[in-house]
Design an enzyme around this catalytic site. Structure first.
Site, short mmCIF file in Angstrom:
data_model
loop_
_atom_site.label_atom_id
_atom_site.label_comp_id
_atom_site.label_asym_id
_atom_site.label_seq_id
_atom_site.Cartn_x
_atom_site.Cartn_y
_atom_site.Cartn_z
N ARG A 39 -3.45 -53.79 -5.14
CA ARG A 39 -3.60 -55.50 -4.86
C ARG A 39 -3.37 -56.01 -5.99
O ARG A 39 -4.46 -56.46 -6.81
CB ARG A 39 -4.86 -55.56 -4.30
CG ARG A 39 -4.88 -55.07 -2.80
CD ARG A 39 -6.22 -55.09 -1.93
NE ARG A 39 -7.14 -54.23 -2.55
CZ ARG A 39 -8.41 -54.35 -2.18
NH1 ARG A 39 -8.97 -54.86 -1.22
NH2 ARG A 39 -9.22 -53.34 -2.75
N ASP A 64 0.01 -47.35 -7.46
CA ASP A 64 -0.51 -46.52 -6.42
C ASP A 64 -0.72 -45.33 -7.00
O ASP A 64 0.19 -44.71 -7.45
CB ASP A 64 0.14 -46.53 -5.24
CG ASP A 64 -0.13 -45.78 -4.16
OD1 ASP A 64 -1.18 -44.78 -4.34
OD2 ASP A 64 -0.04 -46.14 -2.73
N SER A 144 -19.45 -38.52 -7.63
CA SER A 144 -20.05 -39.18 -6.52
C SER A 144 -21.20 -38.05 -6.39
O SER A 144 -21.07 -36.80 -6.42
CB SER A 144 -19.58 -39.18 -5.19
OG SER A 144 -20.36 -39.62 -4.17
N TYR A 157 -14.20 -35.90 2.39
CA TYR A 157 -14.63 -36.68 1.34
C TYR A 157 -15.52 -35.84 0.16
O TYR A 157 -15.19 -35.91 -1.00
CB TYR A 157 -15.38 -37.83 1.80
CG TYR A 157 -15.75 -38.68 0.42
CD1 TYR A 157 -14.79 -39.44 -0.16
CD2 TYR A 157 -17.06 -39.06 0.17
CE1 TYR A 157 -15.40 -40.33 -1.40
CE2 TYR A 157 -17.47 -39.85 -0.75
CZ TYR A 157 -16.66 -40.44 -1.59
OH TYR A 157 -16.98 -41.00 -2.68
N VAL A 190 -23.64 -47.56 -3.17
CA VAL A 190 -23.32 -48.52 -3.72
C VAL A 190 -22.71 -49.52 -2.81
O VAL A 190 -21.51 -49.18 -2.24
CB VAL A 190 -22.37 -48.33 -5.08
CG1 VAL A 190 -22.05 -49.58 -5.99
CG2 VAL A 190 -22.46 -46.97 -5.96
N THR A 192 -20.27 -51.82 -1.83
CA THR A 192 -18.73 -52.08 -2.38
C THR A 192 -17.87 -52.45 -1.19
O THR A 192 -18.31 -52.42 -0.05
CB THR A 192 -18.07 -51.38 -3.31
OG1 THR A 192 -18.06 -49.96 -2.56
CG2 THR A 192 -18.82 -50.90 -4.59
#
Ligand SMILES: NC(=O)c1ccc[n+]([C@@H]2O[C@H](COP(=O)([O-])OP(=O)(O)OC[C@H]3O[C@@H](n4cnc5c(N)ncnc54)[C@H](OP(=O)(O)O)[C@@H]3O)[C@@H](O)[C@H]2O)c1
Length: 261
Positions: A39, A64, A144, A157, A190, A192
């Site tokens: 973006r 990307d 993570s 994930y 977190v 976000t």
């Protein structure tokens, strides 16, 4: 002592969340920035904000991270300009879905693997060998706690973040004898855009993830990243795990009220 002054920091996924917060935190400490994400208008706004607030150089790139050729030509272009990053923050990443494995969408799995694992590999491969040539540099992965402990519905994930943990270890082994540092900062919950992305834009469900307790903010994580990056060169904070006080592992979370999500 501020060891980040004048450093050149490349951050992937800098248009939102932890990546944008890292950009702000490094800029506040006098670092120069190479920011990328898809973006571009968000990157433009962030560059303008940082350049007016700090004496910092900010270069932005629409990228990307899944596009191997795009990553390689971006890094080659940086090299041709003499811009070899001192610090690489491998932040771009996402989760998609929270379904049991047998109900999961293969498209979601591919997007997570392509972004969180393959994208991180492309960027690390392109940048790390330049660091090794200079015998100087620091790669910081945003891993993570999902790379530590699997939670229900986390399946793929979790697998991508376990992969980041393995790569953090592997890259460290492979640069032994150099001055290169490889680190991972591994947050718990977190607040976000992460959950909005996970739930494909379902804002109510995403908001429920953060209800009834105090999650980490992106700025909290960025402070930790800067601490890791700013340690003396002989100190490698190889893996830093950071939870909100209300959370003790990926699924032991104290909420004041019971919420969905
Ligand atoms: N939030 C949490 O609870 C949490 C916990 C532990 C770890 N993490 C990790 O922290 C990292 C950042 O997540 P966040 O919480 O800050 O989420 P976020 O607010 O959704 O930000 C994700 C960032 O990654 C970028 N990104 C996603 N796909 C990309 C692609 N294909 N190419 C380039 N950039 C891409 C996005 O930019 P564009 O969409 O503009 O490309 C955005 O800037 C991720 O690796 C995530 O796994 C998050």
């Amino acid at each position: 002592m501020n060891r980040l002054q004048g450093k050149l920091v490349l951050i992937t996924g800098a248009s939102a969340g932890i990546g944008a917060a890292c950009a702000r935190a490094f800029a506040a400490r006098g670092a120069h920035l190479l920011l990328s994400a898809r973006r571009f208008s968000r990157l433009e706004a962030l560059r303008d904000e940082l350049q007016s607030a700090h004496e910092t150089e900010v270069h932005i790139e629409k990228l990307d991270i899944r596009d191997r050729g795009g990553v390689e030509s971006y890094v080659a272009h940086l090299l041709s300009q003499g811009r070899v990053p001192d610090i690489l923050v491998n932040n771009a990443g996402l989760s998609r879905g929270l379904e049991p494995f047998h109900e999961g969408r293969v498209e979601d799995w591919e997007e997570m693997i392509d972004t969180n694992v393959k994208g991180l590999l492309y960027m690390s491969r392109a940048v790390l060998h330049l660091m090794v040539e200079r015998n100087s540099g620091h790669v910081i992965h945003i891993g993570s706690t999902a790379g530590d402990i699997v939670y229900p519905g986390g399946n793929v994930y979790n697998a991508t973040k376990f992969a980041v943990k393995a790569l953090n270890q592997g890259m460290n082994l492979d640069v032994v004898g150099t001055r290169i540092r490889i680190s991972s900062v591994d947050p718990g919950l977190v607040e976000t855009e992460f959950s909005q992305v996970r739930f494909h834009g379902d804002e109510e469900r995403a908001a429920g993830v953060y209800r009834g307790y105090t999650p980490l903010t992106a700025d909290d994580v960025a402070d930790v990243v800067c601490y890791v990056a700013g340690a003396p060169e002989h100190v490698n904070l190889m893996r830093t795990v950071v939870y909100p006080t209300d959370q003790r592992n990926p699924y032991v979370l104290h909420r004041e009220t019971s919420t969905a999500g």
